[in-house]
Structures are given as C-alpha cells and as structure tokens.
Scaffold this motif. Structure first.
Motif, mmCIF file in Angstrom:
data_model
loop_
_atom_site.group_PDB
_atom_site.id
_atom_site.type_symbol
_atom_site.label_atom_id
_atom_site.label_comp_id
_atom_site.label_asym_id
_atom_site.label_seq_id
_atom_site.Cartn_x
_atom_site.Cartn_y
_atom_site.Cartn_z
ATOM 1 N N ALA A 7 63.131 48.587 86.280
ATOM 2 C CA ALA A 7 63.068 49.126 85.049
ATOM 3 C C ALA A 7 63.451 48.217 83.921
ATOM 4 O O ALA A 7 62.886 47.891 82.747
ATOM 5 N N ALA A 8 64.514 47.538 84.333
ATOM 6 C CA ALA A 8 65.149 46.420 83.222
ATOM 7 C C ALA A 8 63.780 45.230 83.297
ATOM 8 O O ALA A 8 63.674 44.574 82.122
ATOM 9 N N ALA A 9 63.102 44.952 84.250
ATOM 10 C CA ALA A 9 62.153 43.952 84.230
ATOM 11 C C ALA A 9 61.118 44.133 83.300
ATOM 12 O O ALA A 9 60.433 43.426 82.604
ATOM 13 N N GLU A 10 60.636 45.555 83.219
ATOM 14 C CA GLU A 10 59.494 46.001 82.609
ATOM 15 C C GLU A 10 60.031 46.057 81.137
ATOM 16 O O GLU A 10 59.198 45.980 80.194
ATOM 17 N N GLU A 11 61.307 46.105 80.568
ATOM 18 C CA GLU A 11 61.655 45.959 79.326
ATOM 19 C C GLU A 11 61.644 44.669 78.657
ATOM 20 O O GLU A 11 61.953 44.446 77.473
ATOM 21 N N LYS A 12 61.408 43.563 79.373
ATOM 22 C CA LYS A 12 61.477 42.120 78.907
ATOM 23 C C LYS A 12 60.367 41.959 77.835
ATOM 24 O O LYS A 12 59.274 42.473 78.059
ATOM 25 N N LYS A 13 60.933 41.325 76.893
ATOM 26 C CA LYS A 13 60.160 41.222 75.636
ATOM 27 C C LYS A 13 59.381 39.969 75.827
ATOM 28 O O LYS A 13 60.034 38.861 76.070
ATOM 29 N N CYS A 14 57.876 39.895 76.036
ATOM 30 C CA CYS A 14 57.211 38.559 76.161
ATOM 31 C C CYS A 14 56.207 38.408 75.130
ATOM 32 O O CYS A 14 55.167 38.791 74.748
ATOM 33 N N LEU A 15 56.631 37.382 74.440
ATOM 34 C CA LEU A 15 55.751 36.837 73.334
ATOM 35 C C LEU A 15 54.971 35.696 73.783
ATOM 36 O O LEU A 15 55.230 34.949 74.648
ATOM 37 N N ILE A 16 53.576 35.723 73.045
ATOM 38 C CA ILE A 16 52.786 34.864 73.762
ATOM 39 C C ILE A 16 51.929 34.235 72.577
ATOM 40 O O ILE A 16 51.767 34.976 71.567
ATOM 41 N N TRP A 17 52.039 32.832 72.435
ATOM 42 C CA TRP A 17 51.469 32.145 71.145
ATOM 43 C C TRP A 17 49.901 32.319 70.751
ATOM 44 O O TRP A 17 49.467 32.490 69.982
ATOM 45 N N THR A 123 46.962 19.179 69.451
ATOM 46 C CA THR A 123 47.019 20.056 70.553
ATOM 47 C C THR A 123 48.440 19.948 71.151
ATOM 48 O O THR A 123 48.948 21.221 71.491
ATOM 49 N N TRP A 124 49.076 18.870 71.040
ATOM 50 C CA TRP A 124 50.393 18.842 71.574
ATOM 51 C C TRP A 124 51.495 19.805 70.625
ATOM 52 O O TRP A 124 52.365 20.397 71.429
ATOM 53 N N ALA A 125 51.393 19.986 69.341
ATOM 54 C CA ALA A 125 52.059 20.767 68.788
ATOM 55 C C ALA A 125 51.853 22.201 69.108
ATOM 56 O O ALA A 125 52.582 23.186 69.447
ATOM 57 N N GLU A 126 50.636 22.616 69.270
ATOM 58 C CA GLU A 126 50.092 24.039 69.906
ATOM 59 C C GLU A 126 50.832 24.139 71.235
ATOM 60 O O GLU A 126 51.191 25.259 71.549
ATOM 61 N N LEU A 127 50.719 22.981 72.296
ATOM 62 C CA LEU A 127 51.533 23.456 73.394
ATOM 63 C C LEU A 127 52.759 23.661 73.490
ATOM 64 O O LEU A 127 53.367 24.557 74.070
ATOM 65 N N ILE A 128 53.725 22.947 72.625
ATOM 66 C CA ILE A 128 54.956 23.335 72.535
ATOM 67 C C ILE A 128 55.315 24.569 71.836
ATOM 68 O O ILE A 128 56.296 25.268 72.188
ATOM 69 N N ALA A 129 54.376 25.050 70.944
ATOM 70 C CA ALA A 129 54.435 26.335 70.302
ATOM 71 C C ALA A 129 54.499 27.389 71.327
ATOM 72 O O ALA A 129 55.237 28.330 71.584
ATOM 73 N N GLU A 163 58.029 23.250 64.423
ATOM 74 C CA GLU A 163 57.589 23.312 63.200
ATOM 75 C C GLU A 163 56.220 24.133 63.243
ATOM 76 O O GLU A 163 56.148 24.858 62.074
ATOM 77 N N ARG A 164 55.439 24.154 64.382
ATOM 78 C CA ARG A 164 54.138 24.901 64.160
ATOM 79 C C ARG A 164 54.728 26.555 64.314
ATOM 80 O O ARG A 164 53.884 27.093 63.959
ATOM 81 N N VAL A 165 55.899 26.592 65.118
ATOM 82 C CA VAL A 165 56.202 28.253 65.208
ATOM 83 C C VAL A 165 56.628 28.522 64.130
ATOM 84 O O VAL A 165 56.622 29.831 63.661
ATOM 85 N N GLY A 166 57.213 27.617 62.973
ATOM 86 C CA GLY A 166 57.831 28.167 61.702
ATOM 87 C C GLY A 166 59.212 28.167 61.898
ATOM 88 O O GLY A 166 59.893 28.638 60.889
#
Length: 450
Positions: A7-17, A123-129, A163-166
């Motif tokens: 149940a705890a695993a289900e609650e993990k907040k997973c953001l995807i860029w 491309t690199w900035a996107e990958l680190i984002a 910086e790309r993420v803000g």
C-alpha cells in the motif's frame, strides 16, 4: 505487513518529465530506436573515417542495419579508440558547429574529448530534466550543485538540467567544504547533486559545525553518480543527510550524466532508450547476452550530432531489466553498477572488487566510509594487500581493546568476503585524504614499482 508495504508503494508520487517518450509503448519505442540507429550509423559511416574503416573491415554497410539486433554487426568502440583519435577525429560535425567541449579526467593518458552542437546541449538539458523530475524535483526546489564545473561533465550537465526544470540552481562546484555547508543552511537548499563520496565529506563537515540535517537543513533529495557506490553507502548518505538518495548514471563518451536514473521505486535505473541503445555482453568473448544476465554494458548513441558513438564498451558491470515498473515508465532499467571490468584487482590469483570491500566496511559499527586499498608486491614477489579505514570519533574515545576488536573483525570479514587474507588497519578520523570529486580508493603500487 506485506499488504502494508504494498500500500505504501502504491502511494509513491512519480513525476515524469517527458511522458511521450519515457512511457512510450515498447513496440513504438523499438520503431523509433531503429529509425534513429540507422540514421546514426549512416552519419558515422559518412562523416567519421574511423567508423568507415572499421565497418569496411567487417564488410558492413549502413544499409545492412535492418533490425535492432543488427547492431551486433557493428564494431565496438573503446576508450582506447577515442584516445587514439584525440582530440577531434571522432566528431561528425565541423568545428564551426561545435559550441562546447568537455573531456574525461585523462588520468591514464590523453582525455576523451566530447563535442556538443547546440542541439546536443538542448538534448542533454532535457535528459537531466528527466533525471531530476524522476526524483520529484520541480520549479519550487533549490538545487545545490557540488559536481565539478569545467571540463568534467557533471557540473554543467546538472546545471542546465535544473534550469530546464525551472529550479533555482546554486552553482557551487567542488571544494570549500565548510562554505558549502553554510550555503546549504543559508540558501535553504532542498536538492544536492554531487559524487556520493563527496556528499559524505559534506555530511562530516556539517556534523563538525554542529548541524543536524533533520533539524537545521532543508535537504530532501540527492542525485549521486560518477563513481560506483554500494547500497550500504547509499544508506549511510540517507541517514547522515536525512534525504532520499537517487542513483544516476552517465559517462563523458555518451553525453555525460543523463543516460539513466532511478525513480522513487529504486528498482534499477531507467535508461533513456529513445537516446541510447543498450546491450550487455560477455566482457571476454564480446558475445551479446540476453536481458537479465550480468555482463558488461555497451551503449550506442541514437541522437547525438557532434560526437556519435557506436557500441561503446563502458566496462561497467550490470544487469538489464525489462519488466514494467510501477512508476509508469516503459524504458528498460539497469541494476546499479557493481564495479567496472577494469577496476577489478587480481590479487594472488583472486578477483577482488573495491565494492566488496566497501560493503564489509560499512557493515561494521565504529568504521567510517573513508578507506584506501593499497596493493604492493613485497620482497617475496607475492602480492601484499592492505585496507586502511578510518574509525569514528566514538570508537577512538573507547579503550584500545575496542579498537583492536573492530580491526580484528574487519580482517575476519574481509577474508570471508574475498577468500584471501588482507592486512587491515583502522586509523584515526580525518587521517585519509578527502576527495572533492571522484574518490581515489585504490593505490596499486605493483605497476609503479615494476
């Protein structure tokens, strides 16, 4: 108990860029990879004499790459090849289109030089984002970047990704450790990016200044890479800095950091497969291994303009996992790197990896994660093997018998783990030299003396 954990695993907040590419259906991803692979092979053949010569010798033409499996027809690229073509012969673009150069440390010869076009940097900035977002970083975070700036890829890679993420980026680089800890506190940093070994140096400094991470600092997450580190060291970092630690992976030859990173489930590092084609091989025979088998990781760049690389032998040992991940990403994952095929020490005929020694050290109370492995050859021409480890201040304050007991236990457990006797020596805190970047753990005197 198990139900609670799930149940705890289900609650993990997973953001995807970049959900379009990071969560792309596998058949669609394979189509994109093949298209990009064919374009990259053609680019290498037409613009990089080294690759044309190698492919001609193998009787392979760009048109022979019809499936992803056909990548095995292509030649390997090694660090030696890149050094032999120093500095610019591996570039597929003229220098007028190269807007940035980075390079490896070059400690064992000429450095590997990486060139970037403006599109490569984007491309690199996107990958680190993607990397930062996978650890929950947003535009509300303050990122303290203690990776080295300059020719090393770490500092500027994470800088532009943040910086790309803000996010707010604090471009500190390495060194001036006391000042860095002051800035953590005063600037309210929530994110740390550094090598794992340097994060422990910073933690040590914070403790000396009387700071408690949970009480005095806002740090929440950290992104660590550029050197192999064990799960035991990860736990040490998390405990001392009160953060969640994320493993990241990259290398100068491919782009720098940004090749792969962990999500909140910490079950392997998601490879950015739309930009890098991954294989594992038997390091001795070069034979391609199926996913799930341990081997040496081989990477091919799929989108780089200035410095495309075919089948680069990373020398890093890992396992590739293709099962779905609960975070929603569809990309394959790599197990954390357990060591390099070229950092293996052969001592009295036994294969020894520094990661094995680190695991033992971190399992023994009273020892700090500061150690050096010294290998030499004595007058009998037999390998002499010593492990120097710092003890904690607490252990130092105890009676001599307590120190002796820890030293004896270290010797016993090293023997159990390695199968050979190692001389072990527990030394006072702050005795061993600290690193502000990649830690130098092994001193092999055999090559220097003979």
């Amino acid at each position: 108990m198990e139900a609670t954990k799930n149940a705890a695993a289900e609650e993990k907040k997973c953001l995807i860029w970049d959900r379009e590419h990071e969560a792309m259906p596998r058949p669609q991803l394979a189509e994109l990879q093949l298209k990009r692979l064919r374009e990259t092979v053609e680019r290498c053949y037409e613009r990089v004499p080294f690759y044309k010569e190698k492919m001609d010798a193998l009787g392979v033409l760009p048109g022979d790459i019809r499936t992803l499996q056909d990548v095995s027809k292509l030649p390997f690229t090694t660090k030696y090849d890149l050094r032999e073509n120093y500095p610019y012969q591996m570039f597929a673009e003229p220098m007028k289109k190269i807007v940035r150069l980075h390079a490896s440390s070059g400690t064992t010869g000429k450095p590997v030089v990486a060139g970037y076009t403006a599109k490569d940097l984007d491309t690199w900035a996107e990958l680190i984002a993607r990397v930062l977002t996978s650890g929950g970083v947003t535009d509300e975070d303050i990122v303290h970047n203690a990776y080295g700036y300059g020719l090393f890829t770490g500092g500027m890679g994470f800088h532009y990704g943040a910086e790309r993420v803000g996010a707010t980026i604090v471009p500190v680089s390495g060194g001036l450790t006391k000042r860095q800890v002051m800035l953590w506190r005063d600037f309210g940093a929530t994110v740390l990016t550094s090598t794992p070994s340097y994060s422990l140096v910073l933690a040590e400094q914070a403790a000396e200044m009387g700071l408690e991470a949970a009480r005095d600092l806002n740090l929440r997450v950290g992104f660590f890479g550029a050197e192999p580190w064990t799960l035991e060291m990860k736990e040490e970092i998390e405990q001392k800095l009160n953060i969640e630690a994320f493993d990241t992976y990259g290398l100068t030859e491919l782009i720098g950091p940004g090749v792969s990173s962990e999500c909140p489930y910490h079950n392997g590092l998601h490879i950015n497969e739309d930009h890098f084609l991954v294989e594992t091989i038997d390091p001795d025979s070069g034979e391609v291994l199926p996913p799930g088998q341990p081997g040496e990781m081989v990477l091919t760049s799929l989108t780089k303009e200035a410095f495309p690389v075919l089948r680069f032998r990373t020398r890093d040992r890992t396992i590739i996992l293709q099962q779905p991940c609960a975070c929603g990403r569809t990309t394959a994952r790599m197990r954390r790197v357990t060591g390099r095929t070229d950092d293996m020490l052969i001592i009295r005929g036994v294969n020894v990896f520094p990661s094995q020694i680190e695991s033992v050290i971190l399992s023994i109370p009273g020892l700090e994660p500061q150690y050096v492995i010294v290998v030499d050859r004595g007058s009998t021409h037999m390998d002499d093997f010593e492990v120097l480890v710092e003890c904690t201040e607490e252990l130092l304050k105890q009676e001599e018998a307590a120190l002796s007991a820890v030293q004896e236990r270290l010797g016993r457990e090293l023997y159990q783990a390695l199968g050979i006797n190692a001389r072990s020596k527990v030394v006072k805190p702050k005795t061993l030299q600290r690193s502000e970047g990649k830690a130098k753990r092994v001193v092999d005197m055999r090559d220097l003396n003979h």
